[in-house]
Each structure stands twice: as C-alpha cells, then as structure tokens.
Write a protein that holds these residues in place. Structure first.
Motif, PDB file in Angstrom:
ATOM      1  N   LEU A   1       0.815  -1.207   0.000  1.00 35.51           N
ATOM      2  CA  LEU A   1       0.000   0.000   0.000  1.00 35.51           C
ATOM      3  C   LEU A   1       0.854   1.265   0.000  1.00 35.51           C
ATOM      4  O   LEU A   1       0.475   2.282  -0.579  1.00 35.51           O
ATOM      5  CB  LEU A   1      -0.931  -0.003   1.220  1.00 35.51           C
TER       6      LEU A   1
ATOM      7  N   ASP B   1       5.172   2.250  -4.652  1.00 32.37           N
ATOM      8  CA  ASP B   1       4.703   2.354  -6.029  1.00 32.37           C
ATOM      9  C   ASP B   1       5.843   1.964  -6.953  1.00 32.37           C
ATOM     10  O   ASP B   1       7.029   2.081  -6.594  1.00 32.37           O
ATOM     11  CB  ASP B   1       4.230   3.775  -6.336  1.00 32.37           C
TER      12      ASP B   1
ATOM     13  N   ASN C   1       0.664   8.837  -6.299  1.00 31.70           N
ATOM     14  CA  ASN C   1      -0.046   7.577  -6.535  1.00 31.70           C
ATOM     15  C   ASN C   1      -0.363   6.861  -5.228  1.00 31.70           C
ATOM     16  O   ASN C   1      -1.435   6.268  -5.066  1.00 31.70           O
ATOM     17  CB  ASN C   1       0.781   6.657  -7.430  1.00 31.70           C
TER      18      ASN C   1
ATOM     19  N   LYS D   1      -3.889   5.536  -3.416  1.00 30.37           N
ATOM     20  CA  LYS D   1      -4.109   4.183  -2.891  1.00 30.37           C
ATOM     21  C   LYS D   1      -4.547   4.207  -1.433  1.00 30.37           C
ATOM     22  O   LYS D   1      -5.473   3.505  -1.038  1.00 30.37           O
ATOM     23  CB  LYS D   1      -2.827   3.352  -3.018  1.00 30.37           C
TER      24      LYS D   1
ATOM     25  N   ARG E   1      -2.778  -0.786  -8.758  1.00 30.68           N
ATOM     26  CA  ARG E   1      -2.388   0.619  -8.591  1.00 30.68           C
ATOM     27  C   ARG E   1      -3.302   1.346  -7.613  1.00 30.68           C
ATOM     28  O   ARG E   1      -2.899   2.316  -6.984  1.00 30.68           O
ATOM     29  CB  ARG E   1      -2.406   1.339  -9.945  1.00 30.68           C
ATOM     30  N   ARG E   2      -4.523   0.858  -7.462  1.00 30.86           N
ATOM     31  CA  ARG E   2      -5.463   1.487  -6.544  1.00 30.86           C
ATOM     32  C   ARG E   2      -5.517   0.781  -5.188  1.00 30.86           C
ATOM     33  O   ARG E   2      -6.282   1.154  -4.314  1.00 30.86           O
ATOM     34  CB  ARG E   2      -6.876   1.499  -7.157  1.00 30.86           C
ATOM     35  N   GLY E   3      -4.703  -0.266  -5.015  1.00 30.62           N
ATOM     36  CA  GLY E   3      -4.672  -0.962  -3.736  1.00 30.62           C
ATOM     37  C   GLY E   3      -5.899  -1.808  -3.476  1.00 30.62           C
ATOM     38  O   GLY E   3      -6.260  -2.051  -2.319  1.00 30.62           O
TER      39      GLY E   3
END
Length: 350
Positions: free
Chosen positions: A25, A28, A50, A54, A154-156
């Motif tokens: 989390l 990146d 980013n 997340k 990428r968004r967790g």
C-alpha cells in the motif's frame, strides 16, 4: 496444553491466510528511462501522489494542490528506493514510503484513510463483440484481464478474475453474468474467498464506435446505476476507479479520529470453546482500528469483550464487516429493532 496451543496457532494461521492484507500500500512502481537523478526525482514525486490515491481511496487525491506541493519534499516521506531491471531492458523504479508520514500527510490533506485490510472483489465481466458474447478470462481476453489486475493493484484493491473452468461454469455462464443473477454468481465467487462480487457487461453503442460498460454489485438493485462509456480499456479502468471510490466511501475512516481511543462493549455468540474464544480475541486484535481486547465476562450463550479502538463506532463496525469470522447478530425472535448499547455478533469461525 501444548497441543491445544499448537492447534490454536494452526487454525489462526488458516484464518489470516484468507484475510486480504494489501502489503504494498505504501509503495509504487514506475517505469523510468534511466537511473539519472532527475528521472528518479520525477518518478518518486509521481509515486508519492499515486500512494496518496491508494491509501485514501480518493481518485482525485493526486490532483490536490497541497499534495503536489508536498511531493517536492520527497525525501521527507521516502523510506527507500531500488531499481528493478527486466530481462527485456525495461527499467522500473520501486519507491517505498514511511507509512506513518504518509498517514500524517493524508490527515493534513483532509483525506479519508483506508487501512491495509481490504475486501477481495470477484469481477465477472462479459463482452459482446460483433454480436458474440464471451466472458473475460486469461485465455479469452488476456490483455483485458491483465488491465483489470494492474489497474486494481495501482489502486490498492484486491481483485480476482474467475478462472471460468468447469467448476465455475457449472454455476455461472454468460446469461448469469449478463443478467446479473446474484445467487449463482455469489455462490461461484465463494470459491475464491471473495468478500464482494460484481457483474459487468461491455458492449458497443448502436451506430457508434464507443463502448458501454454497465456494472454493479451482485447485491444491488439496479444494473444501470453504474454506466461508463469510452473505449474498452478506458471503461474498464474507470470501472475500477469508481469501484474503489465506492468501497472507500464505505470502509475508509476519518484520520482525525484515529488518535482518539474509546471503548466498546462487544458481545459474541457462538464462541463455545476455549479455542473459539482465543481465536475470536486474536481476530479482534488484528483489526486495524483496534488497540486492545479484554474478556470482561462469559455467560452460557455469549462471551463479552471490551474493545479499545480508535475512530468512532462506525469505523469499528466497518472493520468488523471486512472480517468474515464475525457476522452481525439478528435475533430471529425479535420482530422490531431494539437499540442496544453494545455490539452483538455471531462467531462464524471457519
């Protein structure tokens, strides 16, 4: 006694294996052209933005002017960086950040904070292309399946695209996904230990080159509540974004409340043995908002805990909702709601 403790530990390890903890989390990974300082700084600043997306679940977090300003002080938040060079020559920069400092920045930006334990979502997607309908799998649409996983990562958000093997197809086919028949889809999703399931259908608009993607949770009422248009890749990415934003609204907490510790009375039914009670206590202690758990009393039909937690009661209930070992207790003999001062739950266990 030692055998009993070993049994407890073994069962607890099985439990934790089913819980979805997002371990990356606060990091990146971005492609870079070289190992120069300028390339590293530019990528690291983008990585920070980013990570804010997340951690908060807010798709617009990287657009926050204050966040963009703070990204210039990248060394204040960075824990370490390293390069990952692929065999084909692709060069990636892996940037890891300090969780406490990111959480403090989220609080400063007045963004929500979404913990590392997140629901696993099963995504059933059907595509109508040239009047032919097919379900998305690694074999049928490998690029789209990869896009789902990469966008969700990428968004967790933990996701799973079903295998659609013989076991899945015995329950679910194209009609069930296209028409959002909830019962067979949820039954098939349980195989993947999915907390939630969505069905989606992607098709072209009449007399247009644009694609339409309709999606919804299997337990929602209207299929058309979430409709997106664009090209194939764009609509799928937008679906993940809107899915994450909706889940963050449901599960994220106000970071301004995290420093405040309060107590709640928690009544658990169905934990009848010492092993059950110990497992339940450990499960409660593993919740992100819980700081301490003590057993206050035991009656013939329930165990009473005192839970010290951060945030408010709603935050604690959100955390409990993500743990399948507990289920809110509903007394079948009660014909109307009764407001109580304590939380009542049923122990589901394995």
């Amino acid at each position: 006694m030692s055998r009993l403790l070993i049994a407890i530990a073994s069962i607890f390890l099985c439990f934790t294996a089913t819980a979805v903890e997002v371990t990356d989390l606060y990091q990146d990974v971005l492609k870079v052209t070289d190992k120069s300082r300028d390339a590293r700084l530019s990528a690291s600043r983008k990585a920070l933005l980013n990570v804010l997306v997340k951690v908060s679940g807010d798709p617009q977090a990287d657009q926050n002017p204050l966040a963009q300003q703070r990204s210039k002080d990248i060394s204040e938040y960075m824990l370490k960086f390293e390069y990952d060079e692929k065999a084909d020559g692709e060069l990636n920069l892996v940037v890891k950040f300090e969780a406490n400092k990111i959480n403090a920045l989220v609080k400063e930006l007045d963004l929500p904070l979404w913990g590392t334990r997140r629901p696993l979502i099963a995504i059933w997607l059907a595509i109508e292309d040239n009047w032919r309908r097919e379900l998305v799998t690694q074999e049928s649409y490998p690029q789209l399946e990869k896009l789902i996983y990469s966008t969700a990562s990428r968004r967790g958000l933990p996701v799973v695209v079903p295998l659609l093997d013989l076991q899945d197809r015995a329950l679910v086919g194209i009609p069930e996904v296209w028409g959002n028949f909830s019962e067979p889809v949820e039954q098939a999703s349980s195989r993947y230990s999915a907390e939630r399931s969505i069905t989606a259908r992607l098709y072209k608009q009449l007399d247009s080159e644009s694609w339409v993607l309709d999606w919804r949770f299997t337990n929602d009422e209207l299929f058309e509540e979430n409709r997106l248009t664009g090209d194939k890749q764009q609509t799928i990415a937008l679906m993940i974004d809107s899915l994450v934003a909706g889940l963050a609204d449901e599960y994220a907490v106000d970071p301004n409340l995290l420093g405040q510790v309060t107590q709640a009375a928690f009544e658990l039914k169905g934990a009848n043995s010492f092993v059950d009670i110990e497992l339940a206590k450990r499960r409660l202690q593993s919740l992100s908002v819980v700081t301490q758990v003590t057993i206050s009393a035991r009656t013939p039909d329930a165990v009473h805990f005192t839970i010290s937690h951060t945030g408010n009661m709603s935050d604690l209930q959100k955390a409990l909702k993500l743990d399948r070992a507990f289920e809110a207790f509903v007394d079948p003999r009660t014909f109307y709601s009764v407001v109580k001062d304590n939380l009542e739950y049923q122990w589901i266990g394995l």
